[in-house]
Design a protein around this motif. Sequence first.
Motif, PDB file in Angstrom:
ATOM      1  N   LEU A 232       1.315  -1.531   0.088  1.00  0.00           N
ATOM      2  CA  LEU A 232      -0.154  -0.004  -0.173  1.00  0.00           C
ATOM      3  C   LEU A 232       0.905   1.002  -0.051  1.00  0.00           C
ATOM      4  N   LEU A 233       1.949   1.308   1.170  1.00  0.00           N
ATOM      5  CA  LEU A 233       3.176   2.605   0.578  1.00  0.00           C
ATOM      6  C   LEU A 233       3.957   2.532  -0.539  1.00  0.00           C
ATOM      7  N   ILE A 234       3.576   1.482  -1.386  1.00  0.00           N
ATOM      8  CA  ILE A 234       4.665   1.518  -2.842  1.00  0.00           C
ATOM      9  C   ILE A 234       3.214   1.892  -3.505  1.00  0.00           C
ATOM     10  N   TYR A 235       2.498   1.220  -3.611  1.00  0.00           N
ATOM     11  CA  TYR A 235       0.989   2.117  -4.495  1.00  0.00           C
ATOM     12  C   TYR A 235       0.674   4.091  -3.881  1.00  0.00           C
ATOM     13  N   GLU A 236       0.804   3.869  -2.590  1.00  0.00           N
ATOM     14  CA  GLU A 236       0.407   5.695  -3.059  1.00  0.00           C
ATOM     15  C   GLU A 236       1.561   6.975  -2.604  1.00  0.00           C
ATOM     16  N   SER A 237       2.795   6.333  -2.704  1.00  0.00           N
ATOM     17  CA  SER A 237       3.864   6.462  -3.511  1.00  0.00           C
ATOM     18  C   SER A 237       3.852   6.601  -5.536  1.00  0.00           C
ATOM     19  N   MET A 238       3.442   5.552  -5.494  1.00  0.00           N
ATOM     20  CA  MET A 238       3.348   5.899  -6.828  1.00  0.00           C
ATOM     21  C   MET A 238       2.239   6.634  -7.451  1.00  0.00           C
ATOM     22  N   GLN A 239       1.347   6.521  -7.225  1.00  0.00           N
ATOM     23  CA  GLN A 239       0.280   7.441  -7.386  1.00  0.00           C
ATOM     24  C   GLN A 239       0.892   8.798  -6.870  1.00  0.00           C
ATOM     25  N   ASN A 240       1.348   9.638  -6.371  1.00  0.00           N
ATOM     26  CA  ASN A 240       1.924  10.970  -5.403  1.00  0.00           C
ATOM     27  C   ASN A 240       2.712  11.293  -6.712  1.00  0.00           C
ATOM     28  N   SER A 241       3.850  10.672  -6.904  1.00  0.00           N
ATOM     29  CA  SER A 241       4.536  10.424  -8.163  1.00  0.00           C
ATOM     30  C   SER A 241       4.041  10.233  -9.396  1.00  0.00           C
ATOM     31  N   LEU A 242       3.740  10.144  -9.659  1.00  0.00           N
ATOM     32  CA  LEU A 242       2.751  10.153 -10.687  1.00  0.00           C
ATOM     33  C   LEU A 242       2.002  11.483 -11.340  1.00  0.00           C
ATOM     34  N   GLY A 243       0.993  11.181 -10.433  1.00  0.00           N
ATOM     35  CA  GLY A 243       0.340  12.256  -9.741  1.00  0.00           C
ATOM     36  C   GLY A 243       1.042  13.978 -10.535  1.00  0.00           C
ATOM     37  N   GLU A 244       2.097  14.480  -9.544  1.00  0.00           N
ATOM     38  CA  GLU A 244       2.942  15.190  -9.829  1.00  0.00           C
ATOM     39  C   GLU A 244       4.078  15.333 -11.010  1.00  0.00           C
ATOM     40  N   SER A 245       3.550  14.160 -12.294  1.00  0.00           N
ATOM     41  CA  SER A 245       4.847  14.226 -13.353  1.00  0.00           C
ATOM     42  C   SER A 245       3.802  14.241 -14.725  1.00  0.00           C
ATOM     43  N   VAL A 246       2.418  14.038 -13.935  1.00  0.00           N
ATOM     44  CA  VAL A 246       1.273  14.688 -14.921  1.00  0.00           C
ATOM     45  C   VAL A 246       1.073  15.810 -15.053  1.00  0.00           C
ATOM     46  N   THR A 247       1.015  16.687 -13.673  1.00  0.00           N
ATOM     47  CA  THR A 247       0.715  18.001 -13.810  1.00  0.00           C
ATOM     48  C   THR A 247       2.431  18.889 -14.093  1.00  0.00           C
ATOM     49  N   ALA A 248       2.619  18.488 -13.581  1.00  0.00           N
ATOM     50  CA  ALA A 248       3.845  19.410 -15.084  1.00  0.00           C
ATOM     51  C   ALA A 248       3.660  19.037 -16.443  1.00  0.00           C
ATOM     52  N   GLY A 249       3.738  17.632 -16.778  1.00  0.00           N
ATOM     53  CA  GLY A 249       3.551  17.575 -17.812  1.00  0.00           C
ATOM     54  C   GLY A 249       2.648  18.484 -18.837  1.00  0.00           C
ATOM     55  N   GLN A 250       1.363  18.912 -17.867  1.00  0.00           N
ATOM     56  CA  GLN A 250       0.396  19.628 -18.464  1.00  0.00           C
ATOM     57  C   GLN A 250       0.909  21.089 -17.973  1.00  0.00           C
ATOM     58  N   ASP A 251       1.504  21.399 -17.497  1.00  0.00           N
ATOM     59  CA  ASP A 251       1.608  22.899 -17.645  1.00  0.00           C
ATOM     60  C   ASP A 251       3.031  22.802 -18.551  1.00  0.00           C
ATOM     61  N   ARG A 252       3.464  22.266 -18.833  1.00  0.00           N
ATOM     62  CA  ARG A 252       4.280  22.300 -19.988  1.00  0.00           C
ATOM     63  C   ARG A 252       3.760  22.353 -21.875  1.00  0.00           C
ATOM     64  N   LEU A 253       3.026  21.138 -21.250  1.00  0.00           N
ATOM     65  CA  LEU A 253       1.597  21.471 -22.744  1.00  0.00           C
ATOM     66  C   LEU A 253       0.836  22.849 -22.968  1.00  0.00           C
ATOM     67  N   ARG A 254       0.744  23.409 -21.848  1.00  0.00           N
ATOM     68  CA  ARG A 254      -0.124  24.752 -21.455  1.00  0.00           C
ATOM     69  C   ARG A 254       0.931  25.753 -22.075  1.00  0.00           C
ATOM     70  N   SER A 255       2.168  25.190 -21.678  1.00  0.00           N
ATOM     71  CA  SER A 255       2.861  26.619 -22.050  1.00  0.00           C
ATOM     72  C   SER A 255       3.128  26.707 -23.636  1.00  0.00           C
ATOM     73  N   VAL A 256       3.427  25.448 -24.409  1.00  0.00           N
ATOM     74  CA  VAL A 256       3.048  25.328 -25.598  1.00  0.00           C
ATOM     75  C   VAL A 256       2.035  25.637 -26.221  1.00  0.00           C
ATOM     76  N   ILE A 257       1.341  25.813 -26.486  1.00  0.00           N
ATOM     77  CA  ILE A 257      -0.464  25.799 -26.880  1.00  0.00           C
ATOM     78  C   ILE A 257      -0.761  27.664 -26.378  1.00  0.00           C
ATOM     79  N   ASP A 258       0.075  28.224 -25.254  1.00  0.00           N
ATOM     80  CA  ASP A 258      -0.101  29.420 -25.629  1.00  0.00           C
ATOM     81  C   ASP A 258       0.910  30.247 -26.232  1.00  0.00           C
ATOM     82  N   ASP A 259       1.675  29.751 -26.600  1.00  0.00           N
ATOM     83  CA  ASP A 259       2.818  30.476 -27.831  1.00  0.00           C
ATOM     84  C   ASP A 259       2.117  30.495 -29.108  1.00  0.00           C
TER      85      ASP A 259
END
Length: 237
Positions: free
Chosen positions: A38-65
């Motif tokens: 369960l600890l592994i699962y929760e940590s994977m969730q958190n890390s992937l969630g943070e990665s997705v948020t960062a990726g969407q922010d970068r994608l948004r910066s491309v679209i806004d150009d």
Amino acid sequence: MQKSTKILLGATVAVGVGIALFVLILDRLTNDSREAALLIYESMQNSLGESVTAGQDRLRSVIDDPRALSGETCHLPLSEELQKNKDHHDVFLRIKPDGMLDCTPAGPVDKNVDLSERLYFKKAIESGGPVIGEFLVGKVSNEPVLAVSNVAKNEDGSVRYVFVTGLKLTWLKSVIEMASRDHGLVVELHDAAGVPLSYFEDSSAKRTFGQSSRAELIRLPILPDQTDVQVVILEQL
């Protein structure tokens, strides 16, 4: 420093901190197998969630150009963002509403590449907003990536383009190897049909798939309501 730059830097730092905390948690796991899973699962969730948020922010910066919406210079923001974040991303692409690829970091595309059946494309067209798509093997890196997409719209609200990027998931392979080596657990990512994802073909989880000497500890969605992929953690008996 501009607000968008601060957001991107903050997201990048958050991902790095999340992965560092994950490694720390793995090092301090309890001897209780299910609690460890369960600890592994929760940590994977958190890390992937943070990665997705960062990726969407970068994608948004491309679209806004503004260059990203042009015919001749569309590749420049795609290429620039990829170069700045090549450790985290495989590629940035622009796709027309009919599903035809029309711009890559190398330049406008003049041949027919139909991406209309991709989940990240169909969901972006349907939702008209940011989407977490499917897990794929990156065409450029040949590494596991998670596709995330978003749209640029016309003034009338219709979709003008779908933009997509591939988030590198090399750290997930490290999680699988560490859990197996140090804690006697097998960590798998399963698609909607329950089959381990093919890009982990060389991992310990893939090599042991189908063995009977394992007990399933948990089977939970990696990002509930956002993707069909499940985390399955098993104990080697």
